[in-house]
Design a protein around this motif. Structure first.
Motif, PDB file in Angstrom:
ATOM      1  N   HIS A 249      45.173  52.688  42.504  1.00  0.00           N
ATOM      2  CA  HIS A 249      43.965  52.654  43.027  1.00  0.00           C
ATOM      3  C   HIS A 249      43.184  51.276  42.755  1.00  0.00           C
ATOM      4  N   LEU A 250      42.590  50.926  43.611  1.00  0.00           N
ATOM      5  CA  LEU A 250      41.655  49.454  43.521  1.00  0.00           C
ATOM      6  C   LEU A 250      40.493  50.074  43.064  1.00  0.00           C
ATOM      7  N   THR A 251      39.865  49.462  42.047  1.00  0.00           N
ATOM      8  CA  THR A 251      38.568  49.963  41.183  1.00  0.00           C
ATOM      9  C   THR A 251      37.766  48.849  40.876  1.00  0.00           C
ATOM     10  N   SER A 252      36.503  49.304  40.573  1.00  0.00           N
ATOM     11  CA  SER A 252      35.505  48.237  40.239  1.00  0.00           C
ATOM     12  C   SER A 252      34.104  48.949  39.772  1.00  0.00           C
ATOM     13  N   ASN A 253      33.575  48.081  38.863  1.00  0.00           N
ATOM     14  CA  ASN A 253      32.191  48.127  38.550  1.00  0.00           C
ATOM     15  C   ASN A 253      31.442  47.236  39.049  1.00  0.00           C
ATOM     16  N   MET A 254      31.180  47.057  40.115  1.00  0.00           N
ATOM     17  CA  MET A 254      30.384  45.613  40.839  1.00  0.00           C
ATOM     18  C   MET A 254      29.255  45.218  40.218  1.00  0.00           C
ATOM     19  N   GLU A 255      28.374  46.108  39.680  1.00  0.00           N
ATOM     20  CA  GLU A 255      27.375  45.472  39.040  1.00  0.00           C
ATOM     21  C   GLU A 255      27.492  44.722  37.724  1.00  0.00           C
ATOM     22  N   ARG A 256      28.856  45.059  37.088  1.00  0.00           N
ATOM     23  CA  ARG A 256      29.059  44.200  35.970  1.00  0.00           C
ATOM     24  C   ARG A 256      30.232  43.186  36.274  1.00  0.00           C
ATOM     25  N   TYR A 257      30.657  43.119  37.690  1.00  0.00           N
ATOM     26  CA  TYR A 257      31.422  42.218  38.255  1.00  0.00           C
ATOM     27  C   TYR A 257      33.017  42.546  37.432  1.00  0.00           C
ATOM     28  N   MET A 258      33.313  43.883  37.352  1.00  0.00           N
ATOM     29  CA  MET A 258      34.546  44.184  36.635  1.00  0.00           C
ATOM     30  C   MET A 258      35.529  44.773  37.964  1.00  0.00           C
ATOM     31  N   TRP A 259      36.652  44.065  38.018  1.00  0.00           N
ATOM     32  CA  TRP A 259      37.608  44.307  38.948  1.00  0.00           C
ATOM     33  C   TRP A 259      38.901  44.748  38.219  1.00  0.00           C
ATOM     34  N   SER A 260      39.604  45.789  38.915  1.00  0.00           N
ATOM     35  CA  SER A 260      40.766  46.370  38.115  1.00  0.00           C
ATOM     36  C   SER A 260      41.565  47.333  39.129  1.00  0.00           C
ATOM     37  N   PHE A 261      42.672  47.513  38.664  1.00  0.00           N
ATOM     38  CA  PHE A 261      43.605  48.629  39.196  1.00  0.00           C
ATOM     39  C   PHE A 261      43.685  49.994  38.186  1.00  0.00           C
ATOM     40  N   ASP A 262      43.379  50.946  38.924  1.00  0.00           N
ATOM     41  CA  ASP A 262      43.316  52.271  38.092  1.00  0.00           C
ATOM     42  C   ASP A 262      42.221  52.172  36.866  1.00  0.00           C
ATOM     43  N   GLY A 263      41.290  51.288  36.916  1.00  0.00           N
ATOM     44  CA  GLY A 263      40.101  51.236  35.965  1.00  0.00           C
ATOM     45  C   GLY A 263      40.660  50.290  34.811  1.00  0.00           C
ATOM     46  N   LEU A 264      41.915  49.654  34.907  1.00  0.00           N
ATOM     47  CA  LEU A 264      42.023  48.708  33.838  1.00  0.00           C
ATOM     48  C   LEU A 264      42.217  47.460  34.341  1.00  0.00           C
ATOM     49  N   LYS A 265      41.519  46.471  33.372  1.00  0.00           N
ATOM     50  CA  LYS A 265      41.631  45.104  33.898  1.00  0.00           C
ATOM     51  C   LYS A 265      43.062  44.532  33.214  1.00  0.00           C
ATOM     52  N   PHE A 266      43.587  43.510  33.723  1.00  0.00           N
ATOM     53  CA  PHE A 266      44.845  43.282  33.490  1.00  0.00           C
ATOM     54  C   PHE A 266      45.072  42.966  32.045  1.00  0.00           C
TER      55      PHE A 266
END
Length: 600
Positions: free
Chosen positions: A484-501
């Motif tokens: 899953h491609l996921t994000s919290n755009m307001e905090r500019y967080m981008w991730s896969f399955d909710g986890l950052k690299f």
């Protein structure tokens, strides 16, 4: 080593003299490689780009002029863009990369099949190249086509560290042409890339100057009525989303370039009427997706991501960051044509001219109206029981995309494809990195991209692409992975399955020679060009054996798509969104292809 491999050392005095006496635009030409210069000389016929089997590339920082302004950029051999590397399939290539920067650097050979140790990703495949050190890349060439290279260190790619690659086929080229040009698209900002990223972290829509205004509100009230307009605004507000949020970094800070030239520079390529002209189009931008067209001149797509496809004629196509498309055009009239690469949010464009005679001009089309996102891009349930029809039909939205003009069927897909949140099998990761979930994701590979749904000419879609040759591996996949491609755009967080690299402990494991299906679900409201290093994948566009083989695919908002992969390249490979700031923020993983038999 050929003489062309010697690093260029532009004189600072010469640069300043040129800039002051002849204008900054002419100064720019002094750091442009020959293939990227404007005018008659930039046909690659008769020119000598860097070719051979051994190369020396020196990475350094210097001043350059972009569209009449002077800034500092990262140059390779003193050039922006970096030199065109022309190779031949079957050769073994040696490249010595010298780092004259004060920080580590690297070069990743985008789309090239090679041993993973040569892939050039610091922290994944090698430690990087420290200041004043040299790293030697050496690998055989097992393919032909159009590719590119760029830094994989920090945000250096944004500062100019990229260049094109053309690999000649060892056998006859199935594409016939009389003349060719490399068209390298990029985006440039005079801001420090780290300052850009810091601004996005503080306010993710910092560069969105196209948001709906109070005036838009009253325009919508007049066209749709008070209730519908208020409902529409309330709905987007409840989701904390903005329907104009198409691109993170926009023309508010970017100048869009073709071969290092801004729109005012107007890069120009020559042709003789009747010639077949091959354009090798590379999107080397950091954050931009372009809609490409040549008004009045059809384009025949012959290659995608470096691999040949069955020729297909179109009038416009969208090219995601890191993708390449080769097209052939055949102008027969003695007239000039504008090559237009318009950013997908319509905040700017790159422009060039194809002409049979210097001095001929052609009007540049006005930028088209900016598109807006719809509920389909949010992959929301469309059974309408819980949604407001009035709001969905609001004038500020794309009515066609909502199904009123036939471009899309009404609804995000069959009801049975929507997710039952009460089903334990549909557990979804949670945490600060996830806001929102695509409840009804659909396959959108046959859909036109956002903003091109209703143009009155042909638009290429992924399902139009068919590999020229039969897919080398037609086995059905033995297993399927879903990511899953996921994000919290307001905090500019981008991730896969909710986890950052930085939060991931384990790689994604492929087993050598297995055939597997990787399914991507885009839960965010932005398109993501997803890139797998080291291997091509077959984009699942139907039940046939000529699926387009690619290294990068754009996952539309709310989309669920699949690629089939033969895990033939043992090693650790980067897998990430190719929007530079998304990758920098954490939308990246490592894929490890493991040879279990060799380990026993």
């Amino acid at each position: 080593m050929s003489r062309d491999n010697q690093p260029l050392k532009p004189s600072r005095r010469r640069f300043l003299t040129q800039a002051s006496t002849l204008g900054a635009g002419f100064g720019l030409q002094s750091v442009l490689p020959a293939w990227a210069r404007s005018g008659e000389a930039n046909s690659m016929i008769g020119l000598q780009p860097m070719s051979g089997t051994e190369f020396d590339l020196t990475v350094g920082m210097a001043k350059t002029a972009i569209d009449g302004r002077v800034g500092r950029s990262i140059l390779v051999n003193g050039q922006l863009p970096a030199p065109l590397l022309r190779w031949r399939e079957g050769d073994e290539i040696t490249l010595r990369v010298h780092n004259n920067l004060h920080v580590d650097t690297s070069i990743h050979w985008h789309g090239i099949l090679l041993p993973f140790q040569m892939d050039g990703v610091p922290g994944v495949t090698f430690p990087g190249i420290r200041p004043r050190e040299t790293f030697t890349y050496r690998f055989p060439l097992m393919q032909a086509g159009t590719y590119w290279y760029h830094s994989h260190s920090g945000l250096q790619e944004q500062a100019g560290h990229y260049g094109p690659i053309v690999i000649e086929p060892k056998d006859a080229d199935p594409v016939a042409y009389d003349r060719e040009y490399v068209i390298l698209l990029s985006d440039w900002t005079f801001e420090d890339p780290h300052r850009v990223f810091a601004k996005l972290k503080k306010m993710s829509d910092n560069y969105n100057y196209q948001q709906r205004t109070v005036s838009d509100f009253f325009d919508d009230v007049r066209s749709d009525g008070w209730d519908r307009t208020v409902d529409d605004r309330a709905m987007w507000g409840q989701m904390r989303m903005n329907p104009t949020d198409i691109a993170d970094v926009t023309g508010a800070t970017y100048i869009y370039l073709i071969n290092g030239h801004g729109p005012r520079d107007n890069w120009t390529g020559m042709f003789v009427p009747g010639e077949r002209v091959r354009l090798r189009i590379i999107n080397a931008s950091a954050m931009s997706i372009f809609d490409v067209r040549i008004p009045g001149l059809p384009m025949t797509v012959v290659q995608a991501d470096g691999l040949n496809v069955q020729p297909v004629e179109t009038d416009e196509f969208q090219i995601g960051t890191a993708e390449t498309f080769d097209v052939v055009v055949q102008p027969t009239k003695h007239q000039a044509y504008s090559f237009i690469a318009e950013s997908n949010d319509r905040s700017g464009l790159a422009r060039a001219t194809l002409t049979p005679e210097m001095g001929l001009s052609v009007a540049v089309p006005k930028r088209r109206a900016r598109p807006t996102l719809t509920m389909k891009d949010m992959a929301m349930k469309h059974d309408m029981d819980s949604m407001d029809h009035g709001a969905m039909d609001h004038g500020g939205m794309d009515h066609g995309a909502m199904g009123h003009h036939g471009a899309m069927k009404h609804g995000a897909g069959p009801a049975e494809e929507c997710i039952d949140e009460q089903d334990p099998a549909n557990d979804f990761p949670s945490g600060p990195g996830i806001v929102g979930r695509a409840m009804c994701p659909t396959n959108r590979l046959s859909e036109r991209p956002l903003g091109l749904q209703h143009v009155d000419h042909r638009v290429l879609v992924y399902t139009d692409l068919k590999a020229l040759e039969r897919n080398p591996d037609t086995r059905p996949p033995g297993r399927e992975l879903e990511l899953h491609l996921t994000s919290n755009m307001e905090r500019y967080m981008w991730s896969f399955d909710g986890l950052k690299f930085s939060e991931v402990d384990e790689p994604i494991v492929f087993h050598k020679d297995e055939r597997l299906r990787l399914t991507l679900v885009n839960n965010t409201m932005m398109p993501h060009p997803i890139h797998l290093h080291g291997m091509f994948f077959d984009l699942v566009t139907g039940d046939h054996n000529h699926k387009p083989r690619k290294h990068t695919v754009v996952a539309k908002p709310g989309e669920k798509l699949s690629v089939d992969i033969t895990a033939e390249a043992v090693g650790d490979w980067a897998f990430h969104c190719h929007l530079l700031y998304h990758m920098h923020a954490g939308m990246m993983r490592i894929v490890s292809v493991v040879d279990s038999e060799a380990m026993t």
